[in-house]
Write a protein that holds these residues in place. Sequence first.
Motif, PDB file in Angstrom:
ATOM      1  N   ASN A 112      -0.678  -4.014   4.007  1.00 31.69           N
ATOM      2  CA  ASN A 112       0.140  -5.236   3.916  1.00 31.69           C
ATOM      3  C   ASN A 112       1.461  -5.005   3.187  1.00 31.69           C
ATOM      4  N   ASN A 113       2.029  -3.834   3.399  1.00 35.42           N
ATOM      5  CA  ASN A 113       3.334  -3.458   2.838  1.00 35.42           C
ATOM      6  C   ASN A 113       3.363  -3.388   1.312  1.00 35.42           C
ATOM      7  N   LYS A 114       2.211  -3.305   0.682  1.00 38.48           N
ATOM      8  CA  LYS A 114       2.157  -3.194  -0.781  1.00 38.48           C
ATOM      9  C   LYS A 114       2.329  -1.724  -1.184  1.00 38.48           C
ATOM     10  N   VAL A 115       3.467  -1.184  -0.814  1.00 39.03           N
ATOM     11  CA  VAL A 115       3.703   0.255  -0.943  1.00 39.03           C
ATOM     12  C   VAL A 115       4.653   0.547  -2.091  1.00 39.03           C
ATOM     13  N   PHE A 116       4.291   1.565  -2.869  1.00 42.59           N
ATOM     14  CA  PHE A 116       5.106   2.055  -3.978  1.00 42.59           C
ATOM     15  C   PHE A 116       5.223   3.565  -3.812  1.00 42.59           C
ATOM     16  N   ILE A 117       6.444   4.064  -3.769  1.00 40.94           N
ATOM     17  CA  ILE A 117       6.672   5.493  -3.573  1.00 40.94           C
ATOM     18  C   ILE A 117       7.401   6.033  -4.799  1.00 40.94           C
ATOM     19  N   LYS A 118       6.747   6.898  -5.559  1.00 37.98           N
ATOM     20  CA  LYS A 118       7.341   7.401  -6.789  1.00 37.98           C
ATOM     21  C   LYS A 118       8.327   8.537  -6.518  1.00 37.98           C
ATOM     22  N   PHE A 119       8.002   9.412  -5.579  1.00 36.67           N
ATOM     23  CA  PHE A 119       8.852  10.552  -5.253  1.00 36.67           C
ATOM     24  C   PHE A 119       9.346  10.433  -3.818  1.00 36.67           C
ATOM     25  N   VAL A 120      10.635  10.532  -3.624  1.00 34.02           N
ATOM     26  CA  VAL A 120      11.217  10.438  -2.284  1.00 34.02           C
ATOM     27  C   VAL A 120      11.907  11.763  -1.968  1.00 34.02           C
ATOM     28  N   GLY A 121      11.353  12.518  -1.022  1.00 35.58           N
ATOM     29  CA  GLY A 121      11.944  13.799  -0.651  1.00 35.58           C
ATOM     30  C   GLY A 121      13.244  13.613   0.121  1.00 35.58           C
ATOM     31  N   LYS A 122      14.145  14.597   0.009  1.00 33.21           N
ATOM     32  CA  LYS A 122      15.442  14.504   0.683  1.00 33.21           C
ATOM     33  C   LYS A 122      15.298  14.411   2.195  1.00 33.21           C
ATOM     34  N   ASP A 123      14.239  15.041   2.727  1.00 25.98           N
ATOM     35  CA  ASP A 123      14.080  15.077   4.182  1.00 25.98           C
ATOM     36  C   ASP A 123      13.627  13.745   4.770  1.00 25.98           C
ATOM     37  N   VAL A 124      13.228  12.786   3.924  1.00 28.52           N
ATOM     38  CA  VAL A 124      12.771  11.486   4.449  1.00 28.52           C
ATOM     39  C   VAL A 124      13.613  10.317   3.926  1.00 28.52           C
ATOM     40  N   GLN A 125      14.642  10.610   3.145  1.00 26.40           N
ATOM     41  CA  GLN A 125      15.466   9.527   2.593  1.00 26.40           C
ATOM     42  C   GLN A 125      16.115   8.689   3.688  1.00 26.40           C
ATOM     43  N   HIS A 126      16.536   9.349   4.764  1.00 28.29           N
ATOM     44  CA  HIS A 126      17.194   8.623   5.853  1.00 28.29           C
ATOM     45  C   HIS A 126      16.260   7.598   6.490  1.00 28.29           C
ATOM     46  N   PHE A 127      14.953   7.924   6.535  1.00 26.09           N
ATOM     47  CA  PHE A 127      13.980   6.997   7.122  1.00 26.09           C
ATOM     48  C   PHE A 127      13.888   5.723   6.288  1.00 26.09           C
ATOM     49  N   TYR A 128      13.748   5.874   4.972  1.00 27.33           N
ATOM     50  CA  TYR A 128      13.542   4.711   4.111  1.00 27.33           C
ATOM     51  C   TYR A 128      14.785   3.839   3.999  1.00 27.33           C
ATOM     52  N   LYS A 129      15.952   4.428   4.181  1.00 24.08           N
ATOM     53  CA  LYS A 129      17.180   3.630   4.106  1.00 24.08           C
ATOM     54  C   LYS A 129      17.255   2.602   5.237  1.00 24.08           C
ATOM     55  N   LYS A 130      16.495   2.835   6.293  1.00 23.65           N
ATOM     56  CA  LYS A 130      16.461   1.910   7.422  1.00 23.65           C
ATOM     57  C   LYS A 130      15.323   0.890   7.298  1.00 23.65           C
ATOM     58  N   GLN A 131      14.526   1.013   6.230  1.00 24.19           N
ATOM     59  CA  GLN A 131      13.365   0.151   6.039  1.00 24.19           C
ATOM     60  C   GLN A 131      13.625  -0.828   4.886  1.00 24.19           C
ATOM     61  N   PRO A 132      12.830  -1.902   4.811  1.00 20.93           N
ATOM     62  CA  PRO A 132      13.024  -2.907   3.748  1.00 20.93           C
ATOM     63  C   PRO A 132      12.476  -2.459   2.393  1.00 20.93           C
ATOM     64  N   PHE A 133      13.071  -1.415   1.851  1.00 24.68           N
ATOM     65  CA  PHE A 133      12.698  -0.902   0.541  1.00 24.68           C
ATOM     66  C   PHE A 133      13.868  -1.025  -0.418  1.00 24.68           C
ATOM     67  N   LYS A 134      13.569  -1.123  -1.689  1.00 21.87           N
ATOM     68  CA  LYS A 134      14.627  -1.115  -2.693  1.00 21.87           C
ATOM     69  C   LYS A 134      14.420   0.056  -3.650  1.00 21.87           C
ATOM     70  N   GLU A 135      15.543   0.614  -4.087  1.00 24.77           N
ATOM     71  CA  GLU A 135      15.506   1.739  -5.014  1.00 24.77           C
ATOM     72  C   GLU A 135      15.441   1.220  -6.452  1.00 24.77           C
ATOM     73  N   LEU A 136      14.648   1.880  -7.264  1.00 19.70           N
ATOM     74  CA  LEU A 136      14.537   1.505  -8.665  1.00 19.70           C
ATOM     75  C   LEU A 136      14.010   2.674  -9.483  1.00 19.70           C
ATOM     76  N   PHE A 137      13.976   2.528 -10.769  1.00 18.31           N
ATOM     77  CA  PHE A 137      13.509   3.528 -11.716  1.00 18.31           C
ATOM     78  C   PHE A 137      14.207   4.887 -11.549  1.00 18.31           C
ATOM     79  N   PRO A 138      15.540   4.920 -11.657  1.00 17.84           N
ATOM     80  CA  PRO A 138      16.233   6.217 -11.607  1.00 17.84           C
ATOM     81  C   PRO A 138      15.840   7.064 -12.815  1.00 17.84           C
ATOM     82  N   ARG A 139      15.665   8.351 -12.598  1.00 18.39           N
ATOM     83  CA  ARG A 139      15.239   9.238 -13.667  1.00 18.39           C
ATOM     84  C   ARG A 139      15.627  10.665 -13.301  1.00 18.39           C
ATOM     85  N   LYS A 140      15.302  11.586 -14.160  1.00 20.99           N
ATOM     86  CA  LYS A 140      15.679  12.975 -13.938  1.00 20.99           C
ATOM     87  C   LYS A 140      14.450  13.883 -14.067  1.00 20.99           C
TER      88      LYS A 140
END
Length: 362
Positions: A112-140
Amino acid sequence: MNNLEVIKLSKVALANALKTNRFWQKTGNIPFTKSKAEWLLRNERMEDDDICSILIYDTGILISYILMIPDIVKYNETNHKVFFSLRWWVADKFKDSVIPTYTRSLSFQEVNNKVFIKFVGKDVQHFYKKQPFKELFPRKRYLILFKIDSKILVNKVKALYVFKPILKTIDWASLRYTTFINRLKIKKHKSISYEYLNYIDVNSWNFIQKFCNDDLIPKTQQYLNWQLCNNQYVQTQKKTKVNSYCLAFSMSSHIYNLSFLIKKEGNTIGFTSVLIRSKEYIVRYFLCDDSNFKYCANAIMESFLNSGSSMMQTENEKLGAFIKKRYLNIHTNETGLYALTHNDLGIDFQGLSLKEHDAHYV
């Protein structure tokens, strides 16, 4: 792709799969080891109908796989069920097909879209940018190398392959050198001692708890013992012929979780837990107050040197910066990270933080 089999793996289905040995009868890629499957089933926050994995087989061969961990996050004093997406794998042959998008979309739908993704690989960033996700918790993330890695050099410069035996000697020599120098840099304190743990007991938890009260993912003594349990890993011998490859990265010739308390004059001042996998030293928990930071940072460095590892990984920026500055290393890679949450989750997470040990399941 005429014989596709799509499997939506719930807790009940996973338990039945273990009984019938469903995913472990053939050679090749396996979604996870039996030990990891048993560990998944011991997750008290996973209900019988919760989906933890999507598997797609083509004529009996695994071609796409997603692993999710059902858990809870705390927001406005209320616990919310979420599914942390850990692994999204597709066989090379199918990466340019509809299979990747289909698998990922199906996983969203099943939880039911209750998805949380902690690590986003560079090879899939383009996919998520087209989806209803928001970026948060910037860190290093700090990836600190203490030897010259010949594999990286050879991969970047193919002409160096003929010098591989020589480069391996340089690998060994560089690690010996940095280890020697860094042992000299560690400040020895007779008042400092360590207590190694296979289990988080009540006394250990009483110390740990005060550092976890504001965690995004609520912690309990039972939860930590599940998260850090070594029974989830399978250790193999280097010369043993292993007929399968674990896509959950929980099988290796050298893999275990190391946890210990740091004590000063008999009093506990810190707790750390790391995953040691091959030559990787991956920090999961590093808990102490500011007044004891240097004691605990030096303790983790001593542990690193004793482990024989050559690479340290941490998202604790204070720890990473300290290790980088104080100790001799070959190279430090500082990578900016962020998390993603689906808009349908309905939580803005404003004022909250995502700590290194939150959703650190591997």
